[in-house]
Design a protein around this motif. Structure first.
Motif, PDB file in Angstrom:
ATOM      1  N   ILE A  86       0.867  -1.031   0.149  1.00 23.34           N
ATOM      2  CA  ILE A  86       0.140   0.047  -0.148  1.00 23.34           C
ATOM      3  C   ILE A  86       0.912   1.321   0.068  1.00 23.34           C
ATOM      4  CG2 ILE A  86      -1.777   1.479   1.228  1.00 23.34           C
ATOM      5  CD1 ILE A  86      -2.604  -1.369   2.470  1.00 23.34           C
ATOM      6  N   MET A  87       0.614   2.007  -0.921  1.00 23.26           N
ATOM      7  CA  MET A  87       1.485   3.360  -0.991  1.00 23.26           C
ATOM      8  C   MET A  87       0.279   4.565  -0.577  1.00 23.26           C
ATOM      9  SD  MET A  87       4.457   2.414  -2.746  1.00 23.26           S
ATOM     10  CE  MET A  87       5.047   3.788  -3.787  1.00 23.26           C
ATOM     11  N   VAL A  88       0.987   5.352   0.242  1.00 27.74           N
ATOM     12  CA  VAL A  88      -0.024   6.507   0.977  1.00 27.74           C
ATOM     13  C   VAL A  88       0.657   7.748   0.931  1.00 27.74           C
ATOM     14  CG1 VAL A  88      -1.358   5.092   2.450  1.00 27.74           C
ATOM     15  CG2 VAL A  88       1.092   5.466   3.082  1.00 27.74           C
ATOM     16  N   THR A  89      -0.230   8.881   0.798  1.00 29.95           N
ATOM     17  CA  THR A  89       0.111  10.052   1.278  1.00 29.95           C
ATOM     18  C   THR A  89      -0.819  10.424   2.438  1.00 29.95           C
ATOM     19  OG1 THR A  89      -1.539  11.178  -0.050  1.00 29.95           O
ATOM     20  CG2 THR A  89       0.820  10.828  -0.906  1.00 29.95           C
ATOM     21  N   LYS A  90      -0.749  11.738   2.881  1.00 27.09           N
ATOM     22  CA  LYS A  90      -1.959  11.922   3.900  1.00 27.09           C
ATOM     23  C   LYS A  90      -3.384  12.008   3.286  1.00 27.09           C
ATOM     24  CE  LYS A  90       1.050  12.935   7.634  1.00 27.09           C
ATOM     25  NZ  LYS A  90       0.681  12.355   8.666  1.00 27.09           N
ATOM     26  N   GLU A  91      -3.113  12.108   2.116  1.00 26.87           N
ATOM     27  CA  GLU A  91      -4.573  12.492   1.377  1.00 26.87           C
ATOM     28  C   GLU A  91      -5.183  11.308   0.669  1.00 26.87           C
ATOM     29  OE1 GLU A  91      -6.437  14.991   1.929  1.00 26.87           O
ATOM     30  OE2 GLU A  91      -4.909  15.977   3.008  1.00 26.87           O
ATOM     31  N   ASP A  92      -3.965  10.309   0.287  1.00 28.19           N
ATOM     32  CA  ASP A  92      -4.252   9.443  -0.871  1.00 28.19           C
ATOM     33  C   ASP A  92      -3.815   8.164  -0.643  1.00 28.19           C
ATOM     34  OD1 ASP A  92      -5.170   8.903  -3.573  1.00 28.19           O
ATOM     35  OD2 ASP A  92      -3.407   8.788  -4.500  1.00 28.19           O
ATOM     36  N   THR A  93      -4.595   6.848  -1.059  1.00 34.23           N
ATOM     37  CA  THR A  93      -3.989   5.470  -0.667  1.00 34.23           C
ATOM     38  C   THR A  93      -4.140   5.026  -2.113  1.00 34.23           C
ATOM     39  OG1 THR A  93      -5.316   5.664   1.076  1.00 34.23           O
ATOM     40  CG2 THR A  93      -4.872   3.517   0.540  1.00 34.23           C
ATOM     41  N   LYS A  94      -3.123   4.091  -2.469  1.00 35.07           N
ATOM     42  CA  LYS A  94      -3.007   3.420  -3.657  1.00 35.07           C
ATOM     43  C   LYS A  94      -2.478   2.116  -3.195  1.00 35.07           C
ATOM     44  CE  LYS A  94      -3.020   6.914  -7.193  1.00 35.07           C
ATOM     45  NZ  LYS A  94      -4.368   7.471  -6.912  1.00 35.07           N
ATOM     46  N   VAL A  95      -3.472   0.837  -3.581  1.00 37.69           N
ATOM     47  CA  VAL A  95      -2.879  -0.400  -3.567  1.00 37.69           C
ATOM     48  C   VAL A  95      -2.196  -0.972  -4.547  1.00 37.69           C
ATOM     49  CG1 VAL A  95      -3.760  -2.958  -3.154  1.00 37.69           C
ATOM     50  CG2 VAL A  95      -4.911  -1.002  -2.026  1.00 37.69           C
ATOM     51  N   ILE A  96      -1.045  -1.467  -4.436  1.00 42.19           N
ATOM     52  CA  ILE A  96      -0.153  -2.049  -5.484  1.00 42.19           C
ATOM     53  C   ILE A  96      -0.005  -3.611  -5.359  1.00 42.19           C
ATOM     54  CG2 ILE A  96       1.080   0.084  -5.721  1.00 42.19           C
ATOM     55  CD1 ILE A  96       3.563  -1.306  -4.358  1.00 42.19           C
ATOM     56  N   ASP A  97       0.720  -4.290  -6.246  1.00 37.96           N
ATOM     57  CA  ASP A  97       1.508  -5.541  -6.102  1.00 37.96           C
ATOM     58  C   ASP A  97       0.466  -6.568  -5.971  1.00 37.96           C
ATOM     59  OD1 ASP A  97       3.674  -7.365  -6.233  1.00 37.96           O
ATOM     60  OD2 ASP A  97       3.929  -7.019  -4.132  1.00 37.96           O
ATOM     61  N   PRO A  98      -0.585  -6.798  -7.169  1.00 37.25           N
ATOM     62  CA  PRO A  98      -1.384  -7.859  -6.775  1.00 37.25           C
ATOM     63  C   PRO A  98      -1.146  -9.228  -7.594  1.00 37.25           C
ATOM     64  CG  PRO A  98      -2.076  -6.284  -8.554  1.00 37.25           C
ATOM     65  CD  PRO A  98      -0.900  -5.721  -8.017  1.00 37.25           C
ATOM     66  N   GLU A  99       0.117  -9.587  -7.565  1.00 43.94           N
ATOM     67  CA  GLU A  99       0.641 -10.679  -8.332  1.00 43.94           C
ATOM     68  C   GLU A  99       0.116 -11.918  -7.676  1.00 43.94           C
ATOM     69  OE1 GLU A  99       5.081 -10.941  -8.639  1.00 43.94           O
ATOM     70  OE2 GLU A  99       4.831  -9.663  -6.428  1.00 43.94           O
ATOM     71  N   PHE A 100      -0.363 -11.922  -6.629  1.00 44.62           N
ATOM     72  CA  PHE A 100      -0.653 -13.068  -5.681  1.00 44.62           C
ATOM     73  C   PHE A 100      -2.278 -13.260  -5.657  1.00 44.62           C
ATOM     74  CE2 PHE A 100       3.459 -12.684  -3.762  1.00 44.62           C
ATOM     75  CZ  PHE A 100       3.701 -13.917  -3.359  1.00 44.62           C
ATOM     76  N   ALA A 101      -2.873 -12.496  -6.588  1.00 39.75           N
ATOM     77  CA  ALA A 101      -4.116 -12.316  -6.839  1.00 39.75           C
ATOM     78  C   ALA A 101      -4.787 -13.826  -7.085  1.00 39.75           C
ATOM     79  CB  ALA A 101      -4.736 -11.326  -7.965  1.00 39.75           C
ATOM     80  N   PHE A 102      -5.943 -14.280  -6.698  1.00 39.42           N
ATOM     81  CA  PHE A 102      -6.472 -15.456  -7.194  1.00 39.42           C
ATOM     82  C   PHE A 102      -7.916 -15.558  -6.430  1.00 39.42           C
ATOM     83  CE2 PHE A 102      -6.789 -18.410  -3.129  1.00 39.42           C
ATOM     84  CZ  PHE A 102      -5.858 -17.581  -2.316  1.00 39.42           C
ATOM     85  N   TYR A 103      -8.779 -16.407  -6.659  1.00 39.47           N
ATOM     86  CA  TYR A 103     -10.132 -16.560  -6.085  1.00 39.47           C
ATOM     87  C   TYR A 103      -9.997 -17.363  -5.005  1.00 39.47           C
ATOM     88  CZ  TYR A 103     -13.572 -13.999  -9.058  1.00 39.47           C
ATOM     89  OH  TYR A 103     -14.011 -13.084  -9.644  1.00 39.47           O
ATOM     90  N   GLY A 104     -10.282 -16.357  -3.588  1.00 39.13           N
ATOM     91  CA  GLY A 104     -10.138 -16.931  -2.418  1.00 39.13           C
ATOM     92  C   GLY A 104     -11.030 -16.463  -1.536  1.00 39.13           C
ATOM     93  N   PRO A 105     -10.720 -16.874  -0.207  1.00 41.97           N
ATOM     94  CA  PRO A 105     -11.541 -16.150   0.725  1.00 41.97           C
ATOM     95  C   PRO A 105     -11.497 -14.752   1.130  1.00 41.97           C
ATOM     96  CG  PRO A 105      -9.884 -17.498   1.993  1.00 41.97           C
ATOM     97  CD  PRO A 105      -9.655 -17.620   0.343  1.00 41.97           C
ATOM     98  N   ILE A 106     -12.657 -14.006   1.252  1.00 40.84           N
ATOM     99  CA  ILE A 106     -12.651 -12.703   1.330  1.00 40.84           C
ATOM    100  C   ILE A 106     -11.675 -12.197   2.473  1.00 40.84           C
ATOM    101  CG2 ILE A 106     -14.220 -10.667   1.910  1.00 40.84           C
ATOM    102  CD1 ILE A 106     -16.326 -11.997  -0.171  1.00 40.84           C
TER     103      ILE A 106
END
Ligand SMILES: Nc1ncnc2c1ncn2[C@@H]1O[C@H](COP(=O)(O)OP(=O)(O)O)[C@@H](O)[C@H]1O
Ligand SMILES: CSC[C@H]1O[C@H](OP(=O)(O)O)[C@H](O)[C@@H]1O
Length: 405
Positions: free
Chosen positions: A235-255
């Motif tokens: 997760i990359m952040v500033t005081k105002e903003d949030t960006k989620v990175i690096d979804p290379e482990f993505a798969f259909y799994g438990p929420i």
């Protein structure tokens, strides 16, 4: 088509120069490799004349942190770019913009977030992020609900399960999160001052049985397209903003795997402050802030998830009274369990976290790590007794000796 070739800074710059619509022909390019993760190369390319910059992320055919002795599929770059594109459509603004994907080169070109800080790095000096709980709660609810059987027709969802079949990356998580830390495995790395606690865990069959059940959930429970590695270093952040990175482990799994990753990693930060600033009011205030943040994340998540359920469900059975409450409760138990597993693996297993590693005194680090292990075990063992987010945070307060039960 170009053959795969691992980039260095010079080649990355040449690659960037040839990208269409990216830089002017007179651009004065500069490149540096800025990757600090375990697996991939990350290049930042800047045009000194215009100030424009982009990121090139390239998968290596092996795990960067180990080297060629640990071969790794380049497919992870496809999974990452395709997951990003779905997340972008569901949560615009909460992931970097993807400009280009090159399958032969296992490479993604994306928005440069260098004005953001990797969140894990910000939590060590006790930075505060006032919008984070809302942003990540929204990201979790939208990405998890809108890729589930409730939002996509079941045939479409099943095709997505195939598209995001990610066996090699899942195997890494299965070993490193749910298996290796519970045996005397070669991959384990832990502070020698924790040896007694670690042996206790290896001998704790009740704990291992619960971890086995959680592992089974991650192997079989294809609820939604999950990020798969949603720790605070993703997760990359500033005081105002949030960006989620690096979804290379993505798969259909438990929420609960993703929500548990966020909460477990914030609790790792909570525990680490026991070692960073052992006796200070600021430490306690910051730890209290982290617990409030965790409570807010679940609250934002639950509200958005219930709204989506009510307004967006394509599944006819969704209207049955009590179904959403049942679904959320089961998801909440999973969240607690996976949060616990993620804490334990970062203390005993391969791949530690900066929150702890930045405590230079081994005995202070051990103090913080023991707290993390205690919280992690409690979350795994008592996950069926927690029904509300305060049931988690009150247990943490109690383990930390803040006089609650
Ligand atoms: N879009 C981006 N903008 C700026 N920095 C980035 C971006 N993506 C990654 N990084 C930097 O590279 C580091 C490693 O990226 P990450 O995607 O986590 O790689 P890995 O898959 O190897 O873990 C991040 O911690 C961050 O510092
Ligand atoms: C050698 S893989 C270990 C570990 O690395 C991954 O993290 P990241 O890609 O953020 O560096 C993932 O958490 C794996 O479990």
């Amino acid at each position: 088509m170009l053959q795969y070739q691992a980039l260095n800074e010079y080649r990355a710059m040449n690659y960037a120069r040839k990208l269409r619509n990216m830089f002017m022909s007179n651009a004065q390019l500069d490149c540096s490799e800025i990757g600090d993760g375990n697996l991939n190369l990350v290049f930042r390319i800047t045009d000194k004349s215009s100030g424009k910059s982009i990121i090139l992320k390239q998968a290596l055919p092996y795990a960067r942190v180990v080297g060629e002795s640990w071969p790794l599929t380049l497919e992870r770059a496809r999974i990452e770019s395709q997951a990003y594109i779905i997340q972008q459509s569901i949560c615009p603004g909460l992931v970097p913009i993807i400009y280009h994907y090159d399958s032969a080169m296992a490479l993604t070109v994306m928005e440069d977030l260098s004005n953001h800080l990797n969140m894990r790095k910000g939590l060590v000096p006790r930075e505060r992020y006032p919008h984070f709980a809302c942003h990540i709660g929204t990201f979790l609810a939208r990405t998890l609900y809108l890729t589930s059987d409730f939002a996509w027709p079941s045939q479409v969802k099943k095709e997505k399960v195939v598209q995001f079949s990610n066996p090699e990356m899942c195997k890494i998580s299965e070993n490193l999160i749910f298996t290796d830390p519970y045996f005397n495995s070669e991959t384990n790395q832990f502070n020698p001052l924790l040896a007694d606690k670690v042996v206790e865990i290896w001998e704790n069959n009740q704990l291992k049985l619960e971890v086995a059940k959680l592992k089974e959930g991650s192997l079989t429970h294809a609820q939604a397209l999950i990020h798969g590695d949603l720790h605070t270093g993703s997760i990359m952040v500033t005081k105002e903003d949030t960006k989620v990175i690096d979804p290379e482990f993505a798969f259909y799994g438990p929420i609960g795997f993703d929500i548990g990753a966020v909460i477990g990693n914030l609790l790792l930060s909570f525990a680490s402050h026991e070692g960073h600033t052992p006796d200070s009011q600021e430490r306690i205030e910051y730890q209290a802030y982290l617990l409030t943040m965790i409570e807010q994340i679940w609250t934002y998540f639950e509200k958005e998830f219930r709204d989506l359920w009510e307004k967006e469900s394509k599944e006819r059975m969704a209207v049955i009274p009590g179904y959403v409450d049942h679904y959320l409760l089961q998801m909440f138990e999973d969240t607690a369990g996976y949060a616990g597993c993620k804490m334990i693996r970062r203390i005993i297993g391969l791949s530690h976290v900066w929150d702890m590693e930045s405590i230079s005194d081994p005995s202070l680090r051990a103090k913080a790590e023991k707290l993390a292990l205690s919280i992690g075990q409690k979350l795994v063992l008592e996950r069926r007794q927690v029904h509300r987010i305060n049931d988690i945070t009150s247990r943490v307060r109690q383990i930390a000796g803040w006089g609650e039960d």
